[in-house]
Scaffold this motif. Sequence first.
Motif, PDB file in Angstrom:
ATOM      1  N   THR A   1       0.853  -1.180   0.000  1.00 10.80           N
ATOM      2  CA  THR A   1       0.000   0.000   0.000  1.00 10.80           C
ATOM      3  C   THR A   1       0.889   1.231   0.000  1.00 10.80           C
ATOM      4  N   GLY A   2       0.369   2.310  -0.542  1.00  8.91           N
ATOM      5  CA  GLY A   2       1.145   3.539  -0.580  1.00  8.91           C
ATOM      6  C   GLY A   2       1.884   3.704  -1.897  1.00  8.91           C
ATOM      7  N   ALA A   3       2.312   4.921  -2.119  1.00 11.70           N
ATOM      8  CA  ALA A   3       2.984   5.244  -3.376  1.00 11.70           C
ATOM      9  C   ALA A   3       4.481   5.003  -3.261  1.00 11.70           C
ATOM     10  N   LEU A   4       5.090   4.858  -4.412  1.00 13.79           N
ATOM     11  CA  LEU A   4       6.542   4.713  -4.467  1.00 13.79           C
ATOM     12  C   LEU A   4       7.197   6.058  -4.146  1.00 13.79           C
ATOM     13  N   ARG A   5       8.144   6.048  -3.225  1.00 12.03           N
ATOM     14  CA  ARG A   5       8.877   7.248  -2.876  1.00 12.03           C
ATOM     15  C   ARG A   5      10.167   7.337  -3.687  1.00 12.03           C
ATOM     16  N   ALA A   6      10.826   8.485  -3.595  1.00  8.73           N
ATOM     17  CA  ALA A   6      12.066   8.677  -4.345  1.00  8.73           C
ATOM     18  C   ALA A   6      13.106   7.637  -3.942  1.00  8.73           C
ATOM     19  N   HIS A   7      13.173   7.327  -2.647  1.00  2.39           N
ATOM     20  CA  HIS A   7      14.137   6.327  -2.186  1.00  2.39           C
ATOM     21  C   HIS A   7      13.843   4.960  -2.796  1.00  2.39           C
ATOM     22  N   ASP A   8      12.569   4.642  -2.943  1.00  6.50           N
ATOM     23  CA  ASP A   8      12.195   3.354  -3.509  1.00  6.50           C
ATOM     24  C   ASP A   8      12.616   3.251  -4.968  1.00  6.50           C
ATOM     25  N   TRP A   9      12.425   4.327  -5.721  1.00 10.94           N
ATOM     26  CA  TRP A   9      12.851   4.333  -7.113  1.00 10.94           C
ATOM     27  C   TRP A   9      14.367   4.198  -7.212  1.00 10.94           C
ATOM     28  N   ALA A  10      15.078   4.795  -6.256  1.00  9.64           N
ATOM     29  CA  ALA A  10      16.535   4.683  -6.240  1.00  9.64           C
ATOM     30  C   ALA A  10      16.967   3.238  -6.021  1.00  9.64           C
ATOM     31  N   VAL A  11      16.270   2.524  -5.144  1.00 10.91           N
ATOM     32  CA  VAL A  11      16.590   1.116  -4.897  1.00 10.91           C
ATOM     33  C   VAL A  11      16.305   0.287  -6.137  1.00 10.91           C
ATOM     34  N   LEU A  12      15.202   0.588  -6.830  1.00  5.60           N
ATOM     35  CA  LEU A  12      14.880  -0.126  -8.067  1.00  5.60           C
ATOM     36  C   LEU A  12      15.938   0.143  -9.130  1.00  5.60           C
ATOM     37  N   GLY A  13      16.395   1.399  -9.211  1.00  4.11           N
ATOM     38  CA  GLY A  13      17.464   1.726 -10.151  1.00  4.11           C
ATOM     39  C   GLY A  13      18.757   0.993  -9.823  1.00  4.11           C
ATOM     40  N   LYS A  14      19.026   0.849  -8.530  1.00  2.90           N
ATOM     41  CA  LYS A  14      20.209   0.102  -8.089  1.00  2.90           C
ATOM     42  C   LYS A  14      20.123  -1.347  -8.532  1.00  2.90           C
ATOM     43  N   LEU A  15      18.939  -1.918  -8.410  1.00  3.16           N
ATOM     44  CA  LEU A  15      18.713  -3.305  -8.834  1.00  3.16           C
ATOM     45  C   LEU A  15      18.969  -3.444 -10.335  1.00  3.16           C
ATOM     46  N   PHE A  16      18.441  -2.516 -11.117  1.00  4.19           N
ATOM     47  CA  PHE A  16      18.586  -2.607 -12.570  1.00  4.19           C
ATOM     48  C   PHE A  16      20.040  -2.410 -12.979  1.00  4.19           C
ATOM     49  N   LEU A  17      20.754  -1.503 -12.309  1.00  2.34           N
ATOM     50  CA  LEU A  17      22.161  -1.286 -12.611  1.00  2.34           C
ATOM     51  C   LEU A  17      22.983  -2.541 -12.336  1.00  2.34           C
ATOM     52  N   ALA A  18      22.705  -3.198 -11.216  1.00  2.00           N
ATOM     53  CA  ALA A  18      23.411  -4.437 -10.895  1.00  2.00           C
ATOM     54  C   ALA A  18      23.124  -5.511 -11.935  1.00  2.00           C
ATOM     55  N   ALA A  19      21.886  -5.541 -12.438  1.00  2.17           N
ATOM     56  CA  ALA A  19      21.538  -6.507 -13.483  1.00  2.17           C
ATOM     57  C   ALA A  19      22.336  -6.234 -14.757  1.00  2.17           C
ATOM     58  N   LEU A  20      22.488  -4.959 -15.130  1.00  2.00           N
ATOM     59  CA  LEU A  20      23.256  -4.609 -16.328  1.00  2.00           C
ATOM     60  C   LEU A  20      24.729  -4.990 -16.170  1.00  2.00           C
ATOM     61  N   LEU A  21      25.281  -4.775 -14.972  1.00  2.00           N
ATOM     62  CA  LEU A  21      26.675  -5.166 -14.728  1.00  2.00           C
ATOM     63  C   LEU A  21      26.845  -6.675 -14.854  1.00  2.00           C
ATOM     64  N   THR A  22      25.839  -7.405 -14.397  1.00  3.73           N
ATOM     65  CA  THR A  22      25.902  -8.865 -14.493  1.00  3.73           C
ATOM     66  C   THR A  22      25.786  -9.329 -15.940  1.00  3.73           C
ATOM     67  N   ILE A  23      24.966  -8.635 -16.731  1.00  2.06           N
ATOM     68  CA  ILE A  23      24.870  -8.963 -18.154  1.00  2.06           C
ATOM     69  C   ILE A  23      26.239  -8.824 -18.817  1.00  2.06           C
ATOM     70  N   ILE A  24      26.970  -7.771 -18.476  1.00  3.07           N
ATOM     71  CA  ILE A  24      28.303  -7.554 -19.040  1.00  3.07           C
ATOM     72  C   ILE A  24      29.230  -8.720 -18.697  1.00  3.07           C
ATOM     73  N   LEU A  25      29.038  -9.300 -17.512  1.00  2.00           N
ATOM     74  CA  LEU A  25      29.897 -10.390 -17.062  1.00  2.00           C
ATOM     75  C   LEU A  25      29.659 -11.705 -17.802  1.00  2.00           C
ATOM     76  N   THR A  26      28.670 -11.745 -18.683  1.00  2.00           N
ATOM     77  CA  THR A  26      28.454 -12.972 -19.464  1.00  2.00           C
ATOM     78  C   THR A  26      29.337 -13.009 -20.710  1.00  2.00           C
ATOM     79  N   ALA A  27      30.042 -11.912 -21.002  1.00  2.00           N
ATOM     80  CA  ALA A  27      30.902 -11.884 -22.191  1.00  2.00           C
ATOM     81  C   ALA A  27      32.001 -12.949 -22.149  1.00  2.00           C
TER      82      ALA A  27
END
Length: 261
Positions: free
Chosen positions: A145-171
Motif C-alpha cells: 500500500t502507498g505510493a513509491l517514494r524517491a528512495h524506492d525508485w533509487a533502490v529499483l534503479g540500483k537493482l537494474f544497474l546491478a543486473a546490467l553489470l551482471t549482463i556484461i559479465l556474461t561476455a
Amino acid sequence: MNTMSAAIGFEWLKLRRARLTWVATVVLGLAVPLLSTGLLAAARSDSTSQLAVKARTMATETGWSGQFTVAGQFLSVAVLVVVGVVACWIFGREFTDRTVAGLLSLPTTRIQFAVAKFTVLSAWATVTCALAAVTIVVAGLVTETGALRAHDWAVLGKLFLAALLTIILTAPLALASSLWRGYLAGIGILFGLLVVTQLATAAGLGGWFPYAAPGLWLGLGGTDAAAAITLPQLLLPLPIGLGAAVATLLWWNGNGPTENR
C-alpha cells in the motif's frame, strides 16, 4: 539492407524462434520476480516455518525497499545463470549443431556476425531485465500500500544497474563458447564461476571478485557487506566484460570459424 543489419536480423530471427529464449524470458522476467515476492510475503507472515525464518534474514527492509532488495538478491544470481546460458547458446550453437559452414556462405564477415550476436544478446537481456523490474513493481502493487517514494525508485534503479553489470559479465562465457566451439564448454565455465563466487564470498574476498560484487551490493551477503562495496569494486565487471567482448570479436575476425572442426 547492409550486411550488418542483415547479420543482426539473422541472429534476432534465430533467438526469437528458439524455445530456450522463451523459457529464459519467462524465468527471468516473470518467475524469479514472482518467486521473490512470494518469499517476501512469507517473511512478513507470522509463520515460524523454516522458509519464513530464512526469508526474514533476506528481508532486512520494509515496504517497497524490502520488495526491491529481496528481488535484487534473487536476480543477482538469476541474471548470470539465465543470460549466461543464452550467451553460451548464441555463440556456440553453430559449432555444436555443425551448421557454422552456413554462416560462412552468407555475404557477411565473421566479425559482423560476432557483433550481431553481442547486439542481440545485450538487447534481449536488457529488455528481459526491464520486464523483471516491471513485474516486481506490479507484484508490489498487489501486496503493498502507498505510493513509491524517491528512495524506492533509487533502490529499483540500483537493482537494474546491478543486473546490467551482471549482463556484461556474461561476455567471458561467449568467449569460452567460441574458443571451445560449443555451448557446453561455456555452460561448464558458468557453473564453475558460480562455485568460485561462493568460495570467494565465504573467504571474504567477494568485494574484489567481479561475479560476487553486484550481488553483495544488493544485500546478498547482508547489509554490512552491501555497505562495504566500493565504486572500484562495483565497476570491476566493466573491464572483465569489455575485455572478453573484444577478445571474442578478435577471435571471430582472425582465428574464428573457417570450417567445421
